[in-house]
Write a protein that holds these residues in place. Sequence first.
Motif, PDB file in Angstrom:
ATOM      1  N   GLU A 141       0.868  -1.188   0.000  1.00 29.13           N
ATOM      2  CA  GLU A 141       0.000   0.000   0.000  1.00 29.13           C
ATOM      3  C   GLU A 141       0.905   1.238   0.000  1.00 29.13           C
ATOM      4  O   GLU A 141       1.696   1.408   0.929  1.00 29.13           O
ATOM      5  N   PRO A 142       0.828   2.097  -1.032  1.00 25.17           N
ATOM      6  CA  PRO A 142       1.737   3.248  -0.987  1.00 25.17           C
ATOM      7  C   PRO A 142       1.288   4.238   0.081  1.00 25.17           C
ATOM      8  O   PRO A 142       0.099   4.538   0.186  1.00 25.17           O
ATOM      9  N   PRO A 143       2.229   4.710   0.883  1.00 26.87           N
ATOM     10  CA  PRO A 143       1.858   5.689   1.910  1.00 26.87           C
ATOM     11  C   PRO A 143       1.452   7.009   1.243  1.00 26.87           C
ATOM     12  O   PRO A 143       1.919   7.321   0.155  1.00 26.87           O
ATOM     13  N   LYS A 144       0.564   7.733   1.882  1.00 29.08           N
ATOM     14  CA  LYS A 144       0.165   9.041   1.340  1.00 29.08           C
ATOM     15  C   LYS A 144       1.262  10.041   1.673  1.00 29.08           C
ATOM     16  O   LYS A 144       1.630  10.184   2.833  1.00 29.08           O
ATOM     17  N   VAL A 145       1.800  10.679   0.650  1.00 29.39           N
ATOM     18  CA  VAL A 145       2.823  11.676   0.949  1.00 29.39           C
ATOM     19  C   VAL A 145       2.442  13.027   0.357  1.00 29.39           C
ATOM     20  O   VAL A 145       1.818  13.117  -0.692  1.00 29.39           O
ATOM     21  N   GLN A 146       2.843  14.051   1.078  1.00 32.37           N
ATOM     22  CA  GLN A 146       2.596  15.423   0.656  1.00 32.37           C
ATOM     23  C   GLN A 146       3.801  15.873  -0.165  1.00 32.37           C
ATOM     24  O   GLN A 146       4.914  15.908   0.344  1.00 32.37           O
ATOM     25  N   LYS A 170       9.202   8.921  -0.323  1.00 38.66           N
ATOM     26  CA  LYS A 170       8.349   8.835   0.865  1.00 38.66           C
ATOM     27  C   LYS A 170       8.354  10.136   1.651  1.00 38.66           C
ATOM     28  O   LYS A 170       7.451  10.401   2.423  1.00 38.66           O
ATOM     29  N   GLY A 172       8.343  13.028   0.194  1.00 37.63           N
ATOM     30  CA  GLY A 172       7.662  14.070  -0.574  1.00 37.63           C
ATOM     31  C   GLY A 172       8.456  14.657  -1.730  1.00 37.63           C
ATOM     32  O   GLY A 172       7.997  15.576  -2.406  1.00 37.63           O
ATOM     33  N   GLN A 211       4.840   3.370  -7.810  1.00 37.58           N
ATOM     34  CA  GLN A 211       3.616   3.696  -7.082  1.00 37.58           C
ATOM     35  C   GLN A 211       3.822   4.833  -6.110  1.00 37.58           C
ATOM     36  O   GLN A 211       2.895   5.580  -5.799  1.00 37.58           O
ATOM     37  N   LEU A 212       5.048   4.941  -5.618  1.00 36.48           N
ATOM     38  CA  LEU A 212       5.373   6.041  -4.709  1.00 36.48           C
ATOM     39  C   LEU A 212       5.534   7.359  -5.473  1.00 36.48           C
ATOM     40  O   LEU A 212       5.806   8.385  -4.883  1.00 36.48           O
ATOM     41  N   GLY A 213       5.462   7.271  -6.795  1.00 38.43           N
ATOM     42  CA  GLY A 213       5.586   8.481  -7.595  1.00 38.43           C
ATOM     43  C   GLY A 213       6.965   8.673  -8.202  1.00 38.43           C
ATOM     44  O   GLY A 213       7.233   9.683  -8.857  1.00 38.43           O
TER      45      GLY A 213
END
Lengths: 473, 288
Positions: A141-146, A170, A172, A211-213
């Motif tokens: 599950e990718p963590p939500k990052v700002q 991770k 940001g 997925q983490l961008g």
Amino acid sequence: MAENETKPPRKPVKRPRAGMPSQDAAARRRNFNEVALGYPEDVAVAEAERCLACKNAACREGCPVEVKIPEFVAKVRERDFRAAYDLLKDTNSLPAICGRVCPQETQCEEKCLLGKKGEPVAIGRLERFVADWAMAQGKDEPPKVQPNGKKVAVVGSGPAGLTCAGDLAKKGYKVTVFEALHAPGGVLVYGIPEFRLPKRIVAQEIQNLEQLGVEVVCDVVVGRTITVDELFEEGYDAVFLGTGAGLPTFMNIPGETLNGVYSANEFLTRTNLMKAYLFPEWDTPTKVGKRVAVIGAGNVAMDSVRCALRLGAEEAMIVYRRSEAEMPARHEEVEHAKEEGVIFHTLTAPVRILGDDEGWVKGMECIRMELGEPDASGRRRPVPVKGSEFILDVDTVVMALGTTPNPLVSQTTPGLDVDKHGCLVVRDENGLTTRELVWAAGDAVTGAATVILAMGGGKKAAAAIDEVLRGKE
Amino acid sequence: MFKILKKRELTPVTKLFVVSAPMVARKAQPGQFVIIRVVPNGERIPLTVADADPEAGTVTIVIQEVGKTSRLAGAMDEGDEMLDFVGPLGRPAPLTGKGPVVLVGGGFGVAPIYPIAKALRAKGVKVISIIGARTEDLLILSEEMASVSDELLVATDDGSRGHHGFVTDVLKQLIDSGREIEQVIAIGPMVMMRAVGRVTEPYKLKTLVSVDPIMVDGTGMCGACRLTVGGEVKFACVDGPIFDAHEVDFDEAVRRGKIYAAEQRLAVEKMEKEQCGGKCACGCGGGR
Ligand SMILES: Cc1cc2nc3c(=O)[nH]c(=O)nc-3n(C[C@H](O)[C@H](O)[C@H](O)COP(=O)(O)OP(=O)(O)OC[C@H]3O[C@@H](n4cnc5c(N)ncnc54)[C@H](O)[C@@H]3O)c2cc1C
Ligand SMILES: Cc1cc2nc3c(=O)[nH]c(=O)nc-3n(C[C@H](O)[C@H](O)[C@H](O)COP(=O)(O)OP(=O)(O)OC[C@H]3O[C@@H](n4cnc5c(N)ncnc54)[C@H](O)[C@@H]3O)c2cc1C
Ligand code: SF4
Ligand code: SF4
Ligand code: FES
């Protein structure tokens, strides 16, 4: 995290270390499927029960990234594999890979208390079990990052680059990984063969990163396609160099340009990255004769010699100038190679390679060695035995003598210093190079080393990059 | 992905492609090359930069169809995308000196000669070009070459255009006529470059050639491209591909070029069978 919860005391179970189920040697020596099949769940739990759950866990000191070993092993024992995985991922972003390729016998498992009298806990195998379990459950599950609005360029997509990229994403950062080859993964895809590290595992780790961008851009040779200075001009706030140690070494003996002499890099790249073992379904061929000699005895040599067998060599041999005790390869790989029928010529050094009229290898003159006084590395120096020359009947020779960093980046980046071995000079333990805002880690700094060290370096650099860039706000 | 914006058939087996590759276009210099891959299971093959336009973000390459990969590439069309297009690789051609320079291009080698001629002319260096092919129909880029040469000489093996014979004959005549020549740069098949070197050596006339050994990565990683130059082993992809013709061990280079001859034949046979189901006997190699 459930780390500090008090658990009822439990007794470790005394039993022999669980063996690794493996493909039968006779069958696997002719296929590229994974050799070690992994622990089934019950075996993993039983193995985990052997752990003494030491307070001052010595095993952790042996691990370059200090994996929380007793804690994750305890979770395996409790069959809480999700928790075990989360504990692993805290310090090791690529557990499915490390569990397979770390030289555990000189790292975590060497320090394990149980190993003092008997056999250490199979930490690596448990790590692999947990990671494989997690992969079977689907994507992380990718963590939500700002997003923090800052951009970092990572050069090279080996373990150092991937780890650095993941950690920064991770936090940001907008991270772009530039890779020279057409596929990401570094040595994990072009060097280490499928039978030891299935490429779907590397692919999944890279998917997790995306997925983490993280953006992975292949076909970019930094130093040629774009320089480090141009990356800064393009708006990157920092650059991480994880370019590895990709240059092959030859011996400079006569006959090295004969047809049938390969560097291990070429031999393994053709075989693994270009999938020559699937030729002609895949377009890149390789040439393996009947009798193949691989010079050297590190992991690279073992991988080469075992690939040669699988590609159809009738006889595949290791030629090594020291004795078996000095072989730098992972113990398990040497054992596997022996089981598969690889022949070991130790205390033997090549003198020249002989060619036929058409320029193909037809033999290799070797000389016997004996061990003399210890050298700078503390290992006994091999010295030639006068008059012991003999001819080894071979038609293919693979040079697996170690590698050095590629100078493409250092030559095109003013102010980026290298030492006399061509390794990037770093100014602190976080990998800051002699150029501001440029960090480096992995084989590019240390010379050919290990996956876990490269990852550890990438991790430290990510933390340092974050600290410096946040300070610049 | 790298889109083909323009395709031109120079001969039935030689195709020119203008490919969108902005990062490569910005950097490419005459003498450098790219490595392409066109199908997912495909090989990496090196091709010389035949022109580059940094503004348009395009790179021109010329592909001569010889084996499976070059045929697959040659069969691509405008709008198709190449999977990989990496570069520019290798060292740029050293365009120093005042000239006059004689440029020799044979077969597909005329394509990589073109940007060198263009760059030399832009520097005000006098350029005499000699281009050749087996027959007139196989001669490529003669108009383009004429536009960037002070003098253009043509040779065909069968005499269908220009001198009847080899480019090396024309070169020798030129030297013997006492014309001032500072250096020679020759690109083409290995045997042609070897022959050029043999012509100029007795005159101690500086001669550069672009050697094309088998390559894999093109960044110095594999050593497949190693050549003996002046008694030393060099990696063509990072130390070259341009070397002094009088120092290159061409016999070795030609021999190393044949390492995979049997496999290459197998690959082509398999492709032909697949493309026309083995039924077709037109000899086109299938596909068309
Ligand atoms: C055959 C083999 C077997 C091995 N076995 C083991 C093992 O069992 N256990 C273990 O721990 N270690 C093993 N190692 C060592 C381990 O793989 C390396 O130490 C590790 O991969 C180093 O990681 P890295 O990220 O520093 O570099 P690499 O993995 O080498 O990755 C560097 C990446 O950077 C790219 N690159 C280089 N230059 C540029 C550029 N200019 N621009 C863009 N990209 C660039 C390269 O193409 C490559 O993809 C093995 C190595 C080999 C070769
Ligand atoms: C630096 C460099 C620049 C090049 N520039 C061009 C160019 O601008 N245009 C062009 O058409 N070709 C060029 N080539 C040659 C081109 O790369 C080969 O023709 C191509 O790799 C053949 O691939 P294939 O699969 O079609 O043929 P294969 O079936 O692999 O080979 C067919 C024939 O080509 C020879 N060959 C194989 N690989 C190579 C190779 N890497 N180089 C030379 N010959 C090879 C083989 O010995 C065989 O005789 C260049 C090569 C190099 C190294
Ligand atoms: S990462 Fe490697 S050294 Fe660390 S615990 Fe895992 S297997 Fe052992
Ligand atoms: S040292 Fe061995 S027994 Fe002790 S905690 Fe670590 S793995 Fe368990
Ligand atoms: S092509 Fe691999 S080193 Fe030159």
